[in-house]
Design a protein around this motif. Sequence first.
Motif, mmCIF file in Angstrom:
data_model
loop_
_atom_site.group_PDB
_atom_site.id
_atom_site.type_symbol
_atom_site.label_atom_id
_atom_site.label_comp_id
_atom_site.label_asym_id
_atom_site.label_seq_id
_atom_site.Cartn_x
_atom_site.Cartn_y
_atom_site.Cartn_z
ATOM 1 N N ILE A 108 35.045 42.530 33.128
ATOM 2 C CA ILE A 108 34.738 43.817 33.763
ATOM 3 C C ILE A 108 34.392 44.804 32.652
ATOM 4 N N THR A 122 37.937 48.392 41.741
ATOM 5 C CA THR A 122 37.663 47.350 40.754
ATOM 6 C C THR A 122 38.808 46.347 40.692
ATOM 7 N N ASN A 125 38.821 44.194 43.834
ATOM 8 C CA ASN A 125 37.743 43.219 43.719
ATOM 9 C C ASN A 125 38.159 42.079 42.775
ATOM 10 N N LEU A 126 38.769 42.437 41.636
ATOM 11 C CA LEU A 126 39.226 41.443 40.678
ATOM 12 C C LEU A 126 40.297 40.545 41.295
ATOM 13 N N GLU A 127 41.237 41.155 42.010
ATOM 14 C CA GLU A 127 42.288 40.380 42.673
ATOM 15 C C GLU A 127 41.687 39.401 43.682
ATOM 16 N N SER A 128 40.707 39.847 44.429
ATOM 17 C CA SER A 128 40.042 39.010 45.412
ATOM 18 C C SER A 128 39.326 37.826 44.748
ATOM 19 N N ARG A 129 38.640 38.100 43.645
ATOM 20 C CA ARG A 129 37.948 37.037 42.916
ATOM 21 C C ARG A 129 38.929 35.992 42.375
ATOM 22 N N ILE A 130 40.059 36.438 41.864
ATOM 23 C CA ILE A 130 41.058 35.501 41.333
ATOM 24 C C ILE A 130 41.634 34.656 42.449
ATOM 25 N N LYS A 131 41.950 35.277 43.576
ATOM 26 C CA LYS A 131 42.511 34.516 44.714
ATOM 27 C C LYS A 131 41.501 33.521 45.275
ATOM 28 N N ASN A 132 40.218 33.885 45.276
ATOM 29 C CA ASN A 132 39.192 32.945 45.753
ATOM 30 C C ASN A 132 39.031 31.759 44.825
ATOM 31 N N GLN A 133 39.219 31.960 43.535
ATOM 32 C CA GLN A 133 39.129 30.849 42.568
ATOM 33 C C GLN A 133 40.299 29.888 42.745
ATOM 34 N N GLU A 134 41.471 30.409 43.139
ATOM 35 C CA GLU A 134 42.645 29.572 43.320
ATOM 36 C C GLU A 134 42.526 28.705 44.558
#
Length: 135
Positions: A108, A122, A125-134
């Motif tokens: 970022i 921000t 959004n970052l939290e969402s991206r990390i959870k989607n990767q998991e």
Amino acid sequence: MAIQKSKRSALGNNPLSQGIFTKTTNVETAKSNNTATAKPQANKLRKKNQDSRFLIEERQEKVNLRLTVRTNDWLDELLKQGRRKHGHKIPKEVWVQAALELLQAMPIEWENVSSEEHLRDTLLNLESRIKNQES
């Protein structure tokens, strides 16, 4: 010949000066003061040596920061659990330093964050991206 007047208290005789009580002498006072002050000095030395050695790249600078009650309670619980499970705790300053370094490593551009609301978005959004990767 001068007559020496005895000093008497307006309140009368001291009840502790009679019977089973004895006045503490200067030697006893000095001994108790030496033993009483020895422990705090040792604690002060230990506190000076407890400076964090985690994630040090440069000199340290002391800063004040405020945490929400929820975040502070979470950190306190981490410290308690660490002490119970591992016999020692990781200081709060180390947890905060690690968190900031983790944020710094995220993909970022932090300098583009213009407000607290933008920062909140921000982070969500970052939290969402990390959870989607998991997932």
